[in-house]
Design a protein around this motif. Structure first.
Motif, short mmCIF file in Angstrom:
data_model
loop_
_atom_site.label_atom_id
_atom_site.label_comp_id
_atom_site.label_asym_id
_atom_site.label_seq_id
_atom_site.Cartn_x
_atom_site.Cartn_y
_atom_site.Cartn_z
N PHE A 19 0.77 -1.32 -0.03
CA PHE A 19 -0.23 0.01 0.01
C PHE A 19 1.13 1.19 0.05
O PHE A 19 0.51 2.18 -0.58
N GLN A 20 2.05 1.21 0.40
CA GLN A 20 3.01 2.22 0.70
C GLN A 20 3.91 2.51 -0.41
O GLN A 20 4.68 3.09 -0.58
N SER A 21 3.77 1.75 -1.67
CA SER A 21 4.61 1.77 -2.66
C SER A 21 4.12 3.28 -3.48
O SER A 21 3.03 3.33 -4.00
N HIS A 22 5.16 4.23 -3.49
CA HIS A 22 4.90 5.48 -4.13
C HIS A 22 4.87 5.31 -5.73
O HIS A 22 3.85 6.07 -5.99
N GLN A 23 5.55 4.52 -6.22
CA GLN A 23 5.23 4.24 -7.76
C GLN A 23 3.80 3.93 -8.08
O GLN A 23 3.34 4.36 -9.27
N TYR A 24 3.32 2.76 -7.25
CA TYR A 24 2.02 2.53 -7.63
C TYR A 24 0.90 3.61 -7.55
O TYR A 24 0.00 3.72 -8.22
N ARG A 25 1.11 4.36 -6.30
CA ARG A 25 0.41 5.50 -6.23
C ARG A 25 0.39 6.63 -7.34
O ARG A 25 -0.53 7.26 -7.93
N ALA A 26 1.50 6.77 -7.63
CA ALA A 26 1.97 7.74 -8.93
C ALA A 26 1.32 7.24 -10.20
O ALA A 26 0.86 8.02 -10.87
N VAL A 27 1.42 5.68 -10.51
CA VAL A 27 0.35 5.13 -11.61
C VAL A 27 -0.74 5.57 -11.54
O VAL A 27 -1.64 5.98 -12.53
N GLU A 28 -1.63 5.36 -10.31
CA GLU A 28 -2.86 5.56 -10.11
C GLU A 28 -3.31 7.26 -10.38
O GLU A 28 -4.12 7.47 -10.97
N PHE A 29 -2.46 8.14 -9.98
CA PHE A 29 -2.72 9.48 -10.29
C PHE A 29 -2.60 9.85 -11.67
O PHE A 29 -3.31 10.58 -11.87
N LEU A 30 -1.34 9.14 -12.31
CA LEU A 30 -1.28 9.50 -13.57
C LEU A 30 -2.47 9.22 -14.81
O LEU A 30 -2.86 9.90 -15.28
N LEU A 31 -3.33 7.88 -14.06
CA LEU A 31 -4.56 7.40 -14.77
C LEU A 31 -5.77 8.07 -14.27
O LEU A 31 -6.70 7.86 -14.87
N GLY A 32 -5.58 9.08 -13.15
CA GLY A 32 -6.71 9.77 -13.01
C GLY A 32 -7.39 9.56 -11.71
O GLY A 32 -8.14 10.28 -11.15
N ASN A 33 -6.90 8.44 -10.82
CA ASN A 33 -7.60 8.12 -9.59
C ASN A 33 -6.82 8.92 -8.59
O ASN A 33 -5.69 8.46 -7.84
N LYS A 34 -7.07 10.31 -8.40
CA LYS A 34 -6.39 11.19 -7.57
C LYS A 34 -6.86 11.13 -6.07
O LYS A 34 -8.20 11.01 -5.99
N ASN A 35 -6.21 11.17 -5.25
CA ASN A 35 -6.57 11.13 -3.78
C ASN A 35 -5.65 12.10 -3.04
O ASN A 35 -4.66 11.50 -2.57
N ALA A 36 -5.99 13.20 -2.56
CA ALA A 36 -5.10 14.03 -1.76
C ALA A 36 -4.78 13.52 -0.60
O ALA A 36 -3.60 13.72 0.03
N ASP A 37 -5.82 12.86 0.21
CA ASP A 37 -5.26 12.37 1.41
C ASP A 37 -4.16 11.21 1.45
O ASP A 37 -3.34 11.08 2.28
N MET A 38 -3.85 10.65 0.25
CA MET A 38 -3.04 9.50 -0.02
C MET A 38 -1.57 10.45 0.45
O MET A 38 -0.41 9.52 0.70
#
Length: 286
Positions: free
Chosen positions: A129-148
């Motif tokens: 869950f703490q993978s920064h790169q995985y979250r970056a992929v999600e953000f790039l694809l549009g699943n934004k979450n500022a709380d992350m």
């Protein structure tokens, strides 16, 4: 044994093959293998045979994610420059990388519940869950979450990268802006939306996409891009589902090491979508 049999059993090195590499760049030098192959540090005490599998699996995943981000960022830049053809080439590669990430779960699935239980205590609070790169992929694809961003408060570089991506257009945003510049009647609410928020379905945009699907030949580049994006989302969902399956068979409904509810948390991710109009339009085709 005859001479021909010996020849077939041994491949003689060709004369042109480099043998004296003391002052030349080698395969190991180019790939920095000394660093790469010494980055595995099992924590279990007493040592557990299966921990190396767990470490290598996740390290390789991070390498694939590194390439995935490289290609997605490039595709986004190309769409912003209205260079559709090379952007499609990037997305084609993205799908192949995604497939590798999904198929890797088959290797981790060989880890039985008993084997994982002997490793789990040494993970402490670390979690994928703490993978920064995985979250970056999600953000790039549009699943934004500022709380992350709060999850990465301890890591200035990772947090800064995600904050930048949070305020930048997603891949889909850039595609829709490309459509508008190409003369398609993309609604203003799409072009002016707050890009820090997750993308939500805009019914008027479905009409625009429906016109493309009604006559693919007349809109071939856009039509192909829509289908490429659907492929990317499909691959992402397959990754999510395979992850869910492996976690279910390994730990059942136990909480995750990072504090999530585990399987139930992963299952809710299957309801998320990146490109809603591209799925909504399917009910309008035909």
């Amino acid at each position: 044994m005859g001479e021909d049999a010996v020849d077939r059993a041994e491949r003689v090195l060709e004369e042109g093959i480099e043998r004296d590499l003391g002052s030349s760049m080698t395969y190991a030098d180019y790939l920095d293998l000394d660093t790469l192959l010494s980055a595995q540090h099992p924590r279990s005490d007493p040592p557990q045979h299966d921990e190396l599998l767990f470490i290598v699996q996740h390290q390789v995943s991070e390498l694939w994610l590194l390439l995935l981000l490289h290609e997605l960022r490039s595709a986004r830049r190309l769409l912003a420059a209205d260079e559709l053809a090379p952007a499609l080439k990037r997305l084609a590669r993205v799908k192949h990388v995604q497939r590798q990430l999904t198929e890797m779960w088959d290797v981790l699935a060989t880890l039985t519940p008993s084997e994982y239980a002997r490793i789990r205590p040494f993970l402490a609070t670390s979690s994928g869950f703490q993978s920064h790169q995985y979250r970056a992929v999600e953000f790039l694809l549009g699943n934004k979450n500022a709380d992350m961003l709060r999850v990465f408060a301890h890591d200035d570089a990772a947090r800064a990268d995600l904050e930048t991506l949070l305020h930048e257009p997603s891949l889909y945003d850039e595609f829709l802006r490309h459509l508008a510049r190409s003369g398609y009647p993309v609604p203003a609410e799409v072009l002016e939306r707050d890009v820090t928020r997750p993308y939500r379905l805009v019914p008027a945009l479905v009409d625009v996409v429906a016109a493309v699907y009604a006559d693919p030949a007349a809109h071939w580049g856009v039509y192909e891009t829509c289908e490429e994006l659907v492929d990317v989302e499909d691959q992402f969902q397959q990754w999510r589902f395979r992850h869910l399956q492996v976690v279910t068979r390994t730990i059942g409904h136990r909480a995750g090491t990072g504090g999530s509810s585990g399987v139930d948390f992963l299952r809710r991710a299957l309801d998320l979508t990146f490109f809603p109009e591209l799925y909504e339009v399917r009910a309008r085709v035909g």
